[in-house]
Every structure is written in structure tokens, then in C-alpha cells.
Motif scaffolding. Structure first.
Motif, PDB file in Angstrom:
ATOM      1  N   ARG A 112       0.851  -1.178   0.000  1.00 55.55           N
ATOM      2  CA  ARG A 112       0.000   0.000   0.000  1.00 55.55           C
ATOM      3  C   ARG A 112       0.890   1.232   0.000  1.00 55.55           C
ATOM      4  NH1 ARG A 112      -3.272   2.442   4.997  1.00 55.55           N
ATOM      5  NH2 ARG A 112      -4.666   3.867   3.903  1.00 55.55           N
ATOM      6  N   THR A 113       0.527   2.233  -0.813  1.00 53.10           N
ATOM      7  CA  THR A 113       1.344   3.435  -0.919  1.00 53.10           C
ATOM      8  C   THR A 113       0.548   4.666  -0.520  1.00 53.10           C
ATOM      9  OG1 THR A 113       2.681   2.480  -2.694  1.00 53.10           O
ATOM     10  CG2 THR A 113       2.728   4.870  -2.475  1.00 53.10           C
ATOM     11  N   LEU A 114       1.164   5.495   0.314  1.00 54.37           N
ATOM     12  CA  LEU A 114       0.589   6.764   0.735  1.00 54.37           C
ATOM     13  C   LEU A 114       1.454   7.905   0.198  1.00 54.37           C
ATOM     14  CD1 LEU A 114       0.092   5.938   4.541  1.00 54.37           C
ATOM     15  CD2 LEU A 114      -1.605   5.663   2.732  1.00 54.37           C
ATOM     16  N   GLU A 115       0.807   8.987  -0.160  1.00 61.17           N
ATOM     17  CA  GLU A 115       1.513  10.217  -0.534  1.00 61.17           C
ATOM     18  C   GLU A 115       1.200  11.267   0.521  1.00 61.17           C
ATOM     19  OE1 GLU A 115       3.584  10.525  -3.034  1.00 61.17           O
ATOM     20  OE2 GLU A 115       3.185   8.579  -3.987  1.00 61.17           O
ATOM     21  N   ALA A 116       2.228  11.972   0.990  1.00 64.55           N
ATOM     22  CA  ALA A 116       2.027  12.934   2.076  1.00 64.55           C
ATOM     23  C   ALA A 116       2.884  14.168   1.871  1.00 64.55           C
ATOM     24  CB  ALA A 116       2.362  12.292   3.422  1.00 64.55           C
ATOM     25  N   LYS A 117       2.454  15.239   2.523  1.00 62.66           N
ATOM     26  CA  LYS A 117       3.250  16.459   2.601  1.00 62.66           C
ATOM     27  C   LYS A 117       3.350  16.832   4.066  1.00 62.66           C
ATOM     28  CE  LYS A 117       3.873  21.026   0.525  1.00 62.66           C
ATOM     29  NZ  LYS A 117       3.384  21.958  -0.540  1.00 62.66           N
ATOM     30  N   ARG A 120      -9.087   7.443  -0.370  1.00 60.24           N
ATOM     31  CA  ARG A 120      -9.871   7.208   0.855  1.00 60.24           C
ATOM     32  C   ARG A 120      -9.262   7.908   2.071  1.00 60.24           C
ATOM     33  NH1 ARG A 120      -8.796   0.866   2.562  1.00 60.24           N
ATOM     34  NH2 ARG A 120      -6.572   1.083   3.076  1.00 60.24           N
ATOM     35  N   ASP A 121      -7.955   8.219   2.008  1.00 60.69           N
ATOM     36  CA  ASP A 121      -7.283   8.884   3.130  1.00 60.69           C
ATOM     37  C   ASP A 121      -6.957  10.348   2.853  1.00 60.69           C
ATOM     38  OD1 ASP A 121      -7.081   6.511   4.752  1.00 60.69           O
ATOM     39  OD2 ASP A 121      -5.519   5.823   3.381  1.00 60.69           O
ATOM     40  N   ASN A 158      -5.554  14.682  15.344  1.00 61.13           N
ATOM     41  CA  ASN A 158      -5.804  14.019  14.067  1.00 61.13           C
ATOM     42  C   ASN A 158      -7.137  14.530  13.511  1.00 61.13           C
ATOM     43  OD1 ASN A 158      -6.669  10.583  13.153  1.00 61.13           O
ATOM     44  ND2 ASN A 158      -5.868  12.198  11.873  1.00 61.13           N
ATOM     45  N   TRP A 159      -7.097  15.035  12.276  1.00 58.37           N
ATOM     46  CA  TRP A 159      -8.317  15.452  11.590  1.00 58.37           C
ATOM     47  C   TRP A 159      -8.699  14.371  10.587  1.00 58.37           C
ATOM     48  CZ3 TRP A 159     -12.662  17.963  11.077  1.00 58.37           C
ATOM     49  CH2 TRP A 159     -13.224  18.192   9.818  1.00 58.37           C
ATOM     50  N   VAL A 160      -9.929  13.842  10.707  1.00 54.94           N
ATOM     51  CA  VAL A 160     -10.429  12.781   9.827  1.00 54.94           C
ATOM     52  C   VAL A 160     -11.565  13.374   8.989  1.00 54.94           C
ATOM     53  CG1 VAL A 160     -11.321  10.435   9.701  1.00 54.94           C
ATOM     54  CG2 VAL A 160      -9.877  11.112  11.639  1.00 54.94           C
ATOM     55  N   TRP A 194       1.008   3.854  12.963  1.00 52.40           N
ATOM     56  CA  TRP A 194       0.557   5.021  12.205  1.00 52.40           C
ATOM     57  C   TRP A 194       0.053   4.559  10.841  1.00 52.40           C
ATOM     58  CZ3 TRP A 194       2.004   7.441   7.577  1.00 52.40           C
ATOM     59  CH2 TRP A 194       1.450   8.710   7.368  1.00 52.40           C
ATOM     60  N   MET A 195      -1.240   4.714  10.590  1.00 49.14           N
ATOM     61  CA  MET A 195      -1.877   4.379   9.307  1.00 49.14           C
ATOM     62  C   MET A 195      -1.577   2.940   8.864  1.00 49.14           C
ATOM     63  SD  MET A 195      -3.611   7.095   8.624  1.00 49.14           S
ATOM     64  CE  MET A 195      -4.183   6.673   6.972  1.00 49.14           C
ATOM     65  N   GLY A 196      -1.473   2.025   9.838  1.00 48.90           N
ATOM     66  CA  GLY A 196      -1.238   0.630   9.501  1.00 48.90           C
ATOM     67  C   GLY A 196       0.185   0.303   9.082  1.00 48.90           C
ATOM     68  N   SER A 197       1.116   1.248   9.282  1.00 50.37           N
ATOM     69  CA  SER A 197       2.503   1.046   8.875  1.00 50.37           C
ATOM     70  C   SER A 197       3.333   0.477  10.022  1.00 50.37           C
ATOM     71  CB  SER A 197       3.106   2.379   8.419  1.00 50.37           C
ATOM     72  OG  SER A 197       3.363   3.221   9.547  1.00 50.37           O
ATOM     73  N   ASP A 198       4.640   0.337   9.787  1.00 49.64           N
ATOM     74  CA  ASP A 198       5.551  -0.124  10.825  1.00 49.64           C
ATOM     75  C   ASP A 198       6.132   1.030  11.634  1.00 49.64           C
ATOM     76  OD1 ASP A 198       5.555  -3.039  10.234  1.00 49.64           O
ATOM     77  OD2 ASP A 198       6.276  -2.326   8.294  1.00 49.64           O
ATOM     78  N   PHE A 199       5.764   2.254  11.293  1.00 55.10           N
ATOM     79  CA  PHE A 199       6.063   3.408  12.128  1.00 55.10           C
ATOM     80  C   PHE A 199       4.932   3.553  13.142  1.00 55.10           C
ATOM     81  CE2 PHE A 199       8.385   4.391   8.247  1.00 55.10           C
ATOM     82  CZ  PHE A 199       9.578   4.915   8.726  1.00 55.10           C
TER      83      PHE A 199
END
Length: 244
Positions: free
Chosen positions: A49-54, A72-73, A87-89, A107-112
């Protein structure tokens, strides 16, 4: 005899303290402020799964992360403002304050974990630092630094072992241990490139040691330092308005 003794001892006297090394590494990584474009890949044995963030950060007390993808995120925001984490959802139009008990959660289902991303704890202020020698990591001669929590510090790890390059103060590897001394996660930096005039690892991979073929890789697409930011940017109201 005294001259030879001084020459032999000089390298030890000239070596910076463990805390000075950590401070220089953090200053290089953060700057006074920074803005980053990041791709986060969560890898599992049967899927990715890939997330893009700023992200934006001002000193060590203020940070904000905006998720840009997947759809979706998109618009989800994480905010650190001094000692508060929010956290704003957007899907439920709700702002949630995260309690300290949630810092170890994924965090968001990651290993962090949440603390890794919003960095409630400070590796400079909340830990004592001591030298453990030198070791080569990824071709770099590194200081080996042990981080032990200060009393009552808001930290989630029982101990951290950090590997910071002698040349350039690059944070190339960190080992995270629980309160019982068991190794839990390993963070490795790679692909050292120049970003806004600073040579830094452009990829960070977090790997849980007890799970085969599990890791989360964070790739910096861009990183700018000393950008004009004010504390007024880091508010719960701005979480709902911030855009790319």
C-alpha cells in the motif's frame, strides 16, 4: 614522553560528546523549519500500500502531516503542537486528540508508530546519550550512540542505539528496544543524496524484527529547509483548511 602521551590521547579529547553528535545530526535533518513531499510504502508478504504525504515542521514543537493519497485517506491530517497531538479525519469531519497511550500504536497501519511520525518525544531532550564506539554502516564510519530515557520523559522506547556517520552526521541506522531490552524495530537510511544543499538519506526503511517480509519505506521526493512558517500555521483550525 608527555608529548607522545598527548598525541595518543588527543583523538579521544577531540571527539565531540554523544549529545553534541545527536544535536548536529538532528539540526542537519530538521533545520529551523522544513517542508517535505513524501511517499510511504507499506509492504506485507501478500500486498503493498502506498501513501503520498506532505509535511511541515517548525523546530521540534510543531509539525503537520497532510495525506494526499490514496483517495480514501486524502485530507487526513496529523498535528503536533507543543505537547498536544491531533488528528483530523475528513470522512467523519472530526478532530481527535491523541492521548499519550496511543503513541506506540501503528501510524496508518505502517511499521512506524504515532510517536515516530509526529515525534512527541525528542531524541535530544528526552534521552541521555553515551558513546559505544565506532562501527561501519553502509560504507560509512559511524559513531554508535546509546539513548537511554531520562526520568519521567514521555518516551515509548526503553533504549535506542543510533548509528551516526562521522563525516556529515548522517543518521544511517537506529535500533529500537522495549523496556525489557528486546529489539523491536530497526530503522535504516539509504540513498544519500543532496536535498536543498544538504546530503541526507532519501529513503528510510522501518523493519520489525519479529515479522518476516514486513517493512515500511519512506522516500523523500523533496525536502526544503528554513521555509517561512509561523506557529499560527500549526492549529487545529488550519488542519481542516490545509491543502497541497
Amino acid at each position: 614522553m608527555k608529548t607522545w602521551l598527548l598525541l595518543l590521547l588527543f583523538p579521544f579529547f577531540s571527539q565531540p560528546s554523544a549529545t553534541e553528535i545527536v544535536q548536529k545530526a538532528e539540526e542537519k535533518l530538521r533545520g529551523n523549519s522544513n517542508e517535505a513531499e513524501i511517499t510511504i510504502t507499506i509492504h506485507r508478504p501478500s500486498w503493498e500500500r502506498t501513501l503520498e504525504a506532505k509535511s511541515w515542521a517548525l523546530g521540534t514543537e510543531y509539525s503537520l502531516i497532510l495525506l494526499k493519497a490514496p483517495a480514501r485517506d486524502k485530507g487526513t491530517v496529523f498535528l503536533k503542537r507543543e505537547k498536544e497531538i491531533w488528528n483530523w479525519v475528513p470522512n467523519i469531519e472530526r478532530t481527535i486528540k491523541l492521548p499519550p497511550s496511543m503513541m506506540m500504536q501503528s501510524w496508518m497501519g505502517s511499521d512506524f508508530n504515532n510517536d515516530d511520525l509526529v515525534q512527541e518525544s525528542s531524541i535530544v531532550k528526552d534521552y541521555n546519550h553515551s558513546h559505544m564506539g565506532r562501527q561501519e554502516v553502509a560504507g560509512f564510519d559511524c559513531y554508535v550512540i546509546e539513548f537511554t530515557p531520562k526520568p519521567d520523559a514521555p518516551v515509548v522506547w526503553g533504549k535506542i542505539i543510533g548509528y551516526i556517520s562521522v563525516d556529515g552526521y548522517l543518521q544511517l541506522k537506529s535500533e529500537f528496544y522495549d523496556e525489557d531490552g528486546f529489539l523491536i524495530n530497526v530503522l535504516e537510511g539509504s540513498d544519500v543524496v543532496e536535498m536543498d544543499g544538504r546530503r541526507l538519506p532519501s529513503k528510510l526503511r522501518m523493519t520489525p524484527v519479529d515479522k518476516d517480509d514486513h517493512y515500511t519505506e519512506m522516500t523523500y521526493k523533496s525536502l526544503k529547509f528554513d521555509v517561512p512558517l509561523k506557529t499560527s500555521f500549526f492549529t487545529t483550525q488550519n488542519m481542516k483548511r490545509v491543502r497541497e
